[in-house]
Design a protein around this motif. Structure first.
Motif, mmCIF file in Angstrom:
data_model
loop_
_atom_site.group_PDB
_atom_site.id
_atom_site.type_symbol
_atom_site.label_atom_id
_atom_site.label_comp_id
_atom_site.label_asym_id
_atom_site.label_seq_id
_atom_site.Cartn_x
_atom_site.Cartn_y
_atom_site.Cartn_z
ATOM 1 N N SER A 89 -28.290 -19.487 81.412
ATOM 2 C CA SER A 89 -29.227 -18.453 81.068
ATOM 3 C C SER A 89 -30.466 -19.128 80.610
ATOM 4 N N ILE A 90 -31.715 -18.292 80.825
ATOM 5 C CA ILE A 90 -32.800 -18.948 80.672
ATOM 6 C C ILE A 90 -33.790 -17.773 80.235
ATOM 7 N N LYS A 91 -34.490 -18.052 78.990
ATOM 8 C CA LYS A 91 -35.569 -17.019 78.541
ATOM 9 C C LYS A 91 -36.782 -17.530 78.938
ATOM 10 N N ASP A 108 -37.302 -21.635 77.357
ATOM 11 C CA ASP A 108 -38.260 -22.242 78.412
ATOM 12 C C ASP A 108 -39.547 -22.312 77.965
ATOM 13 N N GLN A 109 -39.948 -22.296 76.568
ATOM 14 C CA GLN A 109 -41.153 -22.209 76.038
ATOM 15 C C GLN A 109 -41.682 -23.715 75.782
ATOM 16 N N ASP A 110 -40.569 -24.746 75.602
ATOM 17 C CA ASP A 110 -41.369 -26.037 75.418
ATOM 18 C C ASP A 110 -41.755 -26.742 76.638
ATOM 19 N N SER A 111 -41.372 -26.218 77.944
ATOM 20 C CA SER A 111 -41.589 -26.883 79.015
ATOM 21 C C SER A 111 -43.083 -26.304 79.511
ATOM 22 N N ALA A 112 -44.004 -27.122 79.229
ATOM 23 C CA ALA A 112 -45.493 -26.508 79.182
ATOM 24 C C ALA A 112 -45.643 -26.754 80.613
ATOM 25 N N LYS A 117 -45.863 -29.116 87.850
ATOM 26 C CA LYS A 117 -45.231 -29.610 86.794
ATOM 27 C C LYS A 117 -43.851 -29.095 87.077
ATOM 28 N N PHE A 118 -42.795 -29.968 86.493
ATOM 29 C CA PHE A 118 -41.473 -29.667 86.494
ATOM 30 C C PHE A 118 -40.778 -29.980 85.184
ATOM 31 N N TYR A 119 -39.539 -29.404 84.984
ATOM 32 C CA TYR A 119 -38.931 -29.714 83.512
ATOM 33 C C TYR A 119 -37.361 -29.772 83.863
ATOM 34 N N VAL A 120 -36.905 -30.524 83.271
ATOM 35 C CA VAL A 120 -35.186 -30.455 83.501
ATOM 36 C C VAL A 120 -34.679 -30.687 81.934
ATOM 37 N N THR A 121 -33.777 -29.630 81.696
ATOM 38 C CA THR A 121 -32.970 -29.655 80.391
ATOM 39 C C THR A 121 -32.340 -30.796 80.024
ATOM 40 N N SER A 122 -32.308 -31.369 78.834
ATOM 41 C CA SER A 122 -31.868 -32.579 78.264
ATOM 42 C C SER A 122 -30.309 -32.839 78.801
ATOM 43 N N THR A 123 -29.585 -31.376 78.694
ATOM 44 C CA THR A 123 -28.233 -31.342 79.490
ATOM 45 C C THR A 123 -28.117 -31.149 80.969
#
Length: 707
Positions: A89-91, A108-112, A117-123
């Motif tokens: 689930s993603i906000k 999802d606010q910290d993935s500027a 650009k892309f962003y992958v969570t630490s998990t």
């Protein structure tokens, strides 16, 4: 071009390594969805906006660390085949929060995000990727914020205070998912545009974008405020999806529609507030990432005891079964030896259960190859099970060909092969299931499907794109050899998927043509191939031209029940064209159609069926003609063979066949469905953002010199 500061070359089939140097004047580069490979040059750590998702880069201890990028390469390797999750689930564009339904939406606010650009969570549970630039806008965070309370039924108002927005292409990925059916819920609210009821200049703004899931178009020209019944009103849209390769791809794509500059610059494009995906089955995974080294884990202790005990038990069981299965496995391996890889395999018992012991009530069709059944796997996937007849020598050869061919290619307009069964004497192929059956049934047989003009146009264009991929983009290149209406299947959205690769030939780039015994279906065969066995991709172009005429006219390529001058479709089409009456070919059931489009498509079909293969366009050029990007050639001549050719839909293998084939193959109908299908998914099958023809050497020059 020395002033170039933004480079967008996604979805262009680029290959090879990245250039060793980059111009300092180029801080934004998008090279996503290509086939780039190798390690990373040092300059990738100095660039602020760089999107390299879905390529083939190498990741090892000597390579530069780009956090999470290894998870977003082709085939999405992180936790593939060893899934950890069954939901996420993603906000979008905001902080972590819990909804009134109890769901915890991750931040999802910290993935500027920015233009590339892309962003992958630490998990490694989910990821997001953005491509596009608000050229005149002032929205560096790519987030929209509202102070107005959003209303709606069964929604959490706080979820819509922030939303992720993209000028072009926004993707969310679920990673490491357990395979099976899922419900994906997307939540939207139009918080930027003014209510249309105000009837002001600002109220003229329209936000229109497309929604793709697993590479399939699920909502075209989606308008949030129209769907929700107004602005600042929330809407939740659920989609049924099947995950088959441990990842989920949600793509929101701005196709250039709607308005760009009302009420201000840079507010157009996809906008989304929340994403929630949950399995529709009972998961077997814990949904937790691996335990951090050094932490005590009670679960780990239990597993540490249970695994050895279970292993001993399994060893005893394997010892009993080993001798009885050894010979069978040896035979199975020999059948797949020539493939160079081991495809996904199903046990015969699993497929028996899926088809209710091959119950006749589940039979979808039968032909020289063998019967085809509808089945439901244990994970909930509905499939088409294509069973090789024991007596069919022809089918055994085609079986291996079809596995090798379909497994090597993935495209949204190609049918997906889930796997096969090679067990004892059993040879079975397992495909995705498409509920709307084949194009010939939709055009000539069934009456409950309404193929209007836009639908027929999209079927024709999708078929052309699928063939263009086989001829020019897949590795290796492939000639289908049996392009016809019964080998084009329709999914739930009536999008076409090319099927039946049993006759396909892998095509050597270094050879101008192949000399081969003929296989295919009369009426769709190119004359040079039928008469001399000279095979090039232009044979498929000819078959496509015939199919295009069938789609436009709504009739088969030959029909003895018609007037003599109309029996053969090609001949009738040319007669109409020569008498400047081409539109007389259009299916009379089409009460509305675009005359300019119809005239262009008829010209394209006639150009594809020219007698000389040199006069036929390539499939990529045919795609451009069909889509209206270029004009069809006016230099065409009526082929001389039309008066002599007997167009009958009979497979030629009864008299001219491959060396290792002998029996006649008639049409085998595979029914399929859209839900859960993916082309490739496949990466690379969504709309290209800026399609241009760029080679690897050109890429080096562009990046190195900044143009």
């Amino acid at each position: 071009m020395s002033s170039l500061t933004y480079l967008f070359l996604g979805n262009n089939s680029l290959s090879g390594p990245l250039p060793s140097q980059k111009s300092n004047r180029l801080p934004t580069i998008d090279l996503s969805y290509n086939y780039l490979s190798g390690s990373f040059p040092q300059w990738v750590t100095t660039i602020s906006q760089l999107n390299l998702v879905v390529n083939n880069f190498t990741f090892d201890s000597s390579n530069i660390d780009l956090a999470g990028l290894n998870c977003l390469q082709r085939n999405f390797p992180c936790n593939r085949n060893t899934p950890l999750y069954a939901n996420f689930s993603i906000k979008c564009g905001g902080p972590q929060m819990r909804g009134i339904d109890g769901i915890l939406y991750e931040a999802d606010q910290d993935s500027a995000l920015g233009p590339a650009k892309f962003y992958v969570t630490s998990t490694q549970k989910w990821a997001v990727s953005n491509v596009g630039l608000f050229y005149d806008g002032n929205n560096p965070s790519f987030v929209e914020t509202t102070l107005t309370e959003v209303t709606g039924t069964d929604v959490t108002p706080e979820l819509f205070q922030t939303s992720r927005v993209s000028p072009s292409s926004l993707r969310y990925y679920g990673l490491g998912l357990e395979n099976g059916p899922y419900t994906v819920t997307l939540q939207f609210a139009e918080t930027v545009y003014t209510s249309r009821a105000t009837q002001t200049w600002h109220s003229l703004g329209r936000r229109v974008f497309d929604i793709y899931i697993q590479g399939n178009l699920r909502r075209k020209d989606f308008d949030i405020s129209k769907e929700a019944g107004g602005v600042n009103r929330a809407i939740k849209i659920p989609f049924k999806v099947n995950v088959t390769e441990n990842y989920l791809d949600i793509h929101l794509f701005w196709a250039g529609k709607g308005t760009c500059c009302i009420p201000k610059q840079g507010v157009y494009g996809p906008l989304i507030s929340a994403v929630h995906a949950v399995s529709d089955f009972t998961p077997t995974v814990s949904g937790l990432p691996p335990t951090t080294p050094g932490k005590k884990s009670r679960t780990g202790l239990i597993v540490g005891i249970a695994v050895p005990v279970g292993a001993v038990s399994l060893l005893l069981l394997f010892a009993v079964l080993y001798m009885t299965r050894k010979e069978s496995e040896k035979n199975d391996d020999e059948d797949l030896l020539g493939l160079g890889f081991r495809p996904n395999t199903f046990s015969y018992a699993e497929l028996r259960a899926a088809t209710e012991d091959f119950n006749p009530s589940n039979k979808l069709g039968v032909g020289g190859y063998g019967p085809v059944y509808k089945g439901t796997l244990s994970d909930g996937r509905v499939v088409a099970v294509k069973q090789l007849s024991v007596a069919s020598h022809q089918g055994k050869s085609q079986f291996v060909t079809e596995i090798a061919t379909i497994s090597a290619v993935q495209h949204r307009n190609l049918v997906k092969l889930y796997g096969c069964c090679i067990e004892g004497s059993h040879r079975i192929l397992v495909y995705e299931y498409l509920e709307n059956k084949s194009l010939d049934q939709a055009l000539f047989g069934r009456n409950d499907l309404h193929l209007d003009w836009p639908t027929r146009f999209n079927i024709l264009l999708g078929t052309a794109r699928g063939l263009a991929y086989l001829h020019e983009e897949s590795k290796p290149r492939i000639v289908h050899r049996d392009v016809k209406a019964s080998n084009i299947l329709l999914d739930a959205e009536l999008s076409p998927k090319i099927s039946d690769f049993g006759w396909a030939k892998l095509y050597d780039d270094k050879k101008t043509h192949l000399s081969t015994r003929v296989a295919g279906t009369i009426g769709y065969l190119a004359p040079e191939y039928a008469m001399s066995g000279r095979l090039t991709e232009k044979a498929d172009v000819f078959g496509f031209g015939v199919v295009a005429l069938e789609i436009l006219s709504g009739r088969p390529n030959s029909d003895d029940n018609l007037d003599p001058e109309k029996i053969y479709l090609l001949e009738w089409a040319w007669t109409l064209y020569e008498n400047d009456q081409s539109l007389g070919l259009v299916d009379p059931r089409l009460t509305e159609f675009d005359e300019n489009d119809a005239t262009r498509l008829i010209k394209a079909a006639l150009l594809c069926t020219q007698a000389s293969p040199m006069m036929r366009p390539s499939m990529s050029r045919a795609v451009a003609i069909v889509s209206g990007d270029i004009e069809a050639s006016t230099v065409m001549s009526k082929p001389s063979y039309l008066a002599d050719w007997d167009f009958k839909d009979v497979t030629t293998s009864s008299f001219l066949v491959d060396d290792d084939t002998s029996s006649t193959e008639s049409d085998v109908l595979l029914n399929h469905q859209l839900e859960g299908s993916t082309t490739g998914a496949s990466p690379g099958i969504d709309p290209a953002l800026s399609p241009v023809n760029v080679t690897g050497s050109m890429l080096t020059g562009i990046i190195g010199e900044g143009m």
